[in-house]
Motif scaffolding. Structure first.
Motif, PDB file in Angstrom:
ATOM      1  N   LYS A  87       8.513   8.177  -6.085  1.00  0.00           N
ATOM      2  CA  LYS A  87       9.313   9.273  -5.572  1.00  0.00           C
ATOM      3  C   LYS A  87      10.103   8.805  -4.353  1.00  0.00           C
ATOM      4  O   LYS A  87       9.677   7.856  -3.671  1.00  0.00           O
ATOM      5  CB  LYS A  87       8.397  10.418  -5.149  1.00  0.00           C
ATOM      6  N   PRO A  88      11.181   9.464  -4.039  1.00  0.00           N
ATOM      7  CA  PRO A  88      11.896   9.104  -2.803  1.00  0.00           C
ATOM      8  C   PRO A  88      11.000   9.136  -1.568  1.00  0.00           C
ATOM      9  O   PRO A  88      11.192   8.353  -0.635  1.00  0.00           O
ATOM     10  CB  PRO A  88      13.001  10.156  -2.741  1.00  0.00           C
ATOM     11  N   SER A  89      10.013  10.011  -1.559  1.00  0.00           N
ATOM     12  CA  SER A  89       9.094  10.100  -0.424  1.00  0.00           C
ATOM     13  C   SER A  89       8.194   8.872  -0.299  1.00  0.00           C
ATOM     14  O   SER A  89       7.506   8.715   0.717  1.00  0.00           O
ATOM     15  CB  SER A  89       8.229  11.356  -0.526  1.00  0.00           C
ATOM     16  N   ASP A  90       8.182   8.007  -1.306  1.00  0.00           N
ATOM     17  CA  ASP A  90       7.411   6.754  -1.221  1.00  0.00           C
ATOM     18  C   ASP A  90       8.186   5.657  -0.508  1.00  0.00           C
ATOM     19  O   ASP A  90       7.637   4.575  -0.261  1.00  0.00           O
ATOM     20  CB  ASP A  90       7.039   6.262  -2.621  1.00  0.00           C
ATOM     21  N   THR A  91       9.422   5.915  -0.179  1.00  0.00           N
ATOM     22  CA  THR A  91      10.232   4.925   0.521  1.00  0.00           C
ATOM     23  C   THR A  91       9.627   4.606   1.875  1.00  0.00           C
ATOM     24  O   THR A  91       9.387   5.504   2.690  1.00  0.00           O
ATOM     25  CB  THR A  91      11.672   5.444   0.700  1.00  0.00           C
ATOM     26  N   ALA A  92       9.360   3.329   2.099  1.00  0.00           N
ATOM     27  CA  ALA A  92       8.711   2.903   3.343  1.00  0.00           C
ATOM     28  C   ALA A  92       8.580   1.390   3.331  1.00  0.00           C
ATOM     29  O   ALA A  92       8.801   0.743   2.300  1.00  0.00           O
ATOM     30  CB  ALA A  92       7.317   3.534   3.469  1.00  0.00           C
ATOM     31  N   VAL A  93       8.199   0.849   4.467  1.00  0.00           N
ATOM     32  CA  VAL A  93       7.728  -0.534   4.516  1.00  0.00           C
ATOM     33  C   VAL A  93       6.229  -0.502   4.250  1.00  0.00           C
ATOM     34  O   VAL A  93       5.499   0.253   4.898  1.00  0.00           O
ATOM     35  CB  VAL A  93       8.028  -1.188   5.874  1.00  0.00           C
ATOM     36  N   TYR A  94       5.807  -1.298   3.301  1.00  0.00           N
ATOM     37  CA  TYR A  94       4.397  -1.349   2.907  1.00  0.00           C
ATOM     38  C   TYR A  94       3.749  -2.600   3.492  1.00  0.00           C
ATOM     39  O   TYR A  94       4.279  -3.707   3.350  1.00  0.00           O
ATOM     40  CB  TYR A  94       4.280  -1.347   1.386  1.00  0.00           C
ATOM     41  N   TYR A  95       2.607  -2.377   4.114  1.00  0.00           N
ATOM     42  CA  TYR A  95       1.867  -3.457   4.754  1.00  0.00           C
ATOM     43  C   TYR A  95       0.474  -3.570   4.149  1.00  0.00           C
ATOM     44  O   TYR A  95      -0.165  -2.559   3.876  1.00  0.00           O
ATOM     45  CB  TYR A  95       1.687  -3.177   6.245  1.00  0.00           C
ATOM     46  N   CYS A  96       0.014  -4.793   3.973  1.00  0.00           N
ATOM     47  CA  CYS A  96      -1.392  -4.978   3.645  1.00  0.00           C
ATOM     48  C   CYS A  96      -2.125  -5.454   4.896  1.00  0.00           C
ATOM     49  O   CYS A  96      -1.523  -6.066   5.790  1.00  0.00           O
ATOM     50  CB  CYS A  96      -1.599  -5.952   2.494  1.00  0.00           C
ATOM     51  N   ALA A  97      -3.395  -5.149   4.933  1.00  0.00           N
ATOM     52  CA  ALA A  97      -4.215  -5.511   6.077  1.00  0.00           C
ATOM     53  C   ALA A  97      -5.595  -5.926   5.590  1.00  0.00           C
ATOM     54  O   ALA A  97      -6.067  -5.430   4.560  1.00  0.00           O
ATOM     55  CB  ALA A  97      -4.321  -4.331   7.038  1.00  0.00           C
ATOM     56  N   ALA A  98      -6.227  -6.826   6.328  1.00  0.00           N
ATOM     57  CA  ALA A  98      -7.529  -7.359   5.939  1.00  0.00           C
ATOM     58  C   ALA A  98      -8.544  -7.163   7.043  1.00  0.00           C
ATOM     59  O   ALA A  98      -8.244  -7.360   8.230  1.00  0.00           O
ATOM     60  CB  ALA A  98      -7.402  -8.847   5.606  1.00  0.00           C
ATOM     61  N   ARG A  99      -9.745  -6.785   6.637  1.00  0.00           N
ATOM     62  CA  ARG A  99     -10.854  -6.602   7.583  1.00  0.00           C
ATOM     63  C   ARG A  99     -12.063  -7.349   7.032  1.00  0.00           C
ATOM     64  O   ARG A  99     -12.512  -7.065   5.913  1.00  0.00           O
ATOM     65  CB  ARG A  99     -11.193  -5.124   7.741  1.00  0.00           C
ATOM     66  N   GLU A 100     -12.572  -8.287   7.814  1.00  0.00           N
ATOM     67  CA  GLU A 100     -13.746  -9.031   7.386  1.00  0.00           C
ATOM     68  C   GLU A 100     -14.963  -8.111   7.414  1.00  0.00           C
ATOM     69  O   GLU A 100     -15.142  -7.312   8.340  1.00  0.00           O
ATOM     70  CB  GLU A 100     -13.979 -10.238   8.281  1.00  0.00           C
ATOM     71  N   THR A 101     -15.775  -8.226   6.398  1.00  0.00           N
ATOM     72  CA  THR A 101     -16.962  -7.373   6.332  1.00  0.00           C
ATOM     73  C   THR A 101     -18.047  -8.064   5.523  1.00  0.00           C
ATOM     74  O   THR A 101     -17.753  -8.809   4.576  1.00  0.00           O
ATOM     75  CB  THR A 101     -16.620  -6.009   5.716  1.00  0.00           C
ATOM     76  N   ILE A 102     -19.286  -7.785   5.879  1.00  0.00           N
ATOM     77  CA  ILE A 102     -20.392  -8.314   5.085  1.00  0.00           C
ATOM     78  C   ILE A 102     -20.748  -7.364   3.945  1.00  0.00           C
ATOM     79  O   ILE A 102     -21.516  -7.709   3.055  1.00  0.00           O
ATOM     80  CB  ILE A 102     -21.648  -8.559   5.953  1.00  0.00           C
ATOM     81  N   ARG A 103     -20.183  -6.178   3.986  1.00  0.00           N
ATOM     82  CA  ARG A 103     -20.479  -5.160   2.979  1.00  0.00           C
ATOM     83  C   ARG A 103     -19.536  -5.335   1.786  1.00  0.00           C
ATOM     84  O   ARG A 103     -18.332  -5.154   1.912  1.00  0.00           O
ATOM     85  CB  ARG A 103     -20.324  -3.770   3.571  1.00  0.00           C
ATOM     86  N   SER A 104     -20.100  -5.661   0.658  1.00  0.00           N
ATOM     87  CA  SER A 104     -19.244  -5.975  -0.497  1.00  0.00           C
ATOM     88  C   SER A 104     -18.625  -4.732  -1.116  1.00  0.00           C
ATOM     89  O   SER A 104     -17.609  -4.837  -1.810  1.00  0.00           O
ATOM     90  CB  SER A 104     -20.050  -6.732  -1.557  1.00  0.00           C
ATOM     91  N   ASP A 105     -19.224  -3.574  -0.885  1.00  0.00           N
ATOM     92  CA  ASP A 105     -18.741  -2.367  -1.553  1.00  0.00           C
ATOM     93  C   ASP A 105     -18.280  -1.290  -0.577  1.00  0.00           C
ATOM     94  O   ASP A 105     -18.374  -0.102  -0.880  1.00  0.00           O
ATOM     95  CB  ASP A 105     -19.819  -1.806  -2.480  1.00  0.00           C
ATOM     96  N   SER A 106     -17.779  -1.707   0.570  1.00  0.00           N
ATOM     97  CA  SER A 106     -17.233  -0.740   1.519  1.00  0.00           C
ATOM     98  C   SER A 106     -15.725  -0.914   1.643  1.00  0.00           C
ATOM     99  O   SER A 106     -15.223  -2.038   1.596  1.00  0.00           O
ATOM    100  CB  SER A 106     -17.869  -0.919   2.900  1.00  0.00           C
ATOM    101  N   TYR A 107     -15.052   0.205   1.795  1.00  0.00           N
ATOM    102  CA  TYR A 107     -13.636   0.164   2.122  1.00  0.00           C
ATOM    103  C   TYR A 107     -13.445   0.936   3.419  1.00  0.00           C
ATOM    104  O   TYR A 107     -14.340   1.674   3.857  1.00  0.00           O
ATOM    105  CB  TYR A 107     -12.764   0.744   1.005  1.00  0.00           C
ATOM    106  N   TYR A 108     -12.300   0.759   4.028  1.00  0.00           N
ATOM    107  CA  TYR A 108     -12.090   1.298   5.371  1.00  0.00           C
ATOM    108  C   TYR A 108     -10.724   1.954   5.454  1.00  0.00           C
ATOM    109  O   TYR A 108      -9.713   1.353   5.093  1.00  0.00           O
ATOM    110  CB  TYR A 108     -12.203   0.173   6.406  1.00  0.00           C
TER     111      TYR A 108
END
Length: 127
Positions: A87-108
């Motif tokens: 959609k036009p509302s999806d227009t943006a700069v998209y960034y990926c980011a990484a967070r080190e974690t020991i938890r294999s099944d967690s998202y943040y």
């Protein structure tokens, strides 16, 4: 050096699709949970989607649910965001980011918890 590089952005018509990628260098992504964020002109950064280290757990902003799919290929050291029904509302700069974690099944969801960021890729949805 640790780098995240986004690619795959571009101009797409409303209703179209794009797949953007986030490639890591200097470290192995399988130690990290990943988030995709976006920022449109004049607006605050917002979270779009998140994926755990294992890839087994994902989450989406309400605006992305049912249209976007996050995935990762740890062997390729890359995370993807497939975006459909754009959609036009999806227009943006998209960034990926990484967070080190020991938890294999967690998202943040919190952007402030991510240590590494890419430079962004522009996605423009317009006819």
């Amino acid at each position: 050096q640790v780098h995240l590089v986004e690619s795959g952005g571009g101009l797409v018509q409303p209703g179209g699709s794009l797949r953007i990628s986030c490639a890591a260098s200097g470290f192995t992504l399988d130690h990290y949970a990943i988030g995709w964020f976006r920022q449109a002109p004049g607006k605050e950064r917002e979270g779009v989607s998140y994926i755990s280290r294992s890839g087994g757990r994902t989450d989406y902003a309400d605006s992305a649910k049912g249209r976007f799919t996050i995935s990762r290929d740890n062997a390729e050291n890359t995370v993807y965001l497939q975006m459909n029904s754009l959609k036009p509302s999806d227009t943006a700069v998209y960034y990926c980011a990484a967070r080190e974690t020991i938890r294999s099944d967690s998202y943040y969801r919190q952007a402030e918890s991510y240590a590494y960021w890419g430079q962004g890729t522009q996605v423009t949805v317009s006819s």
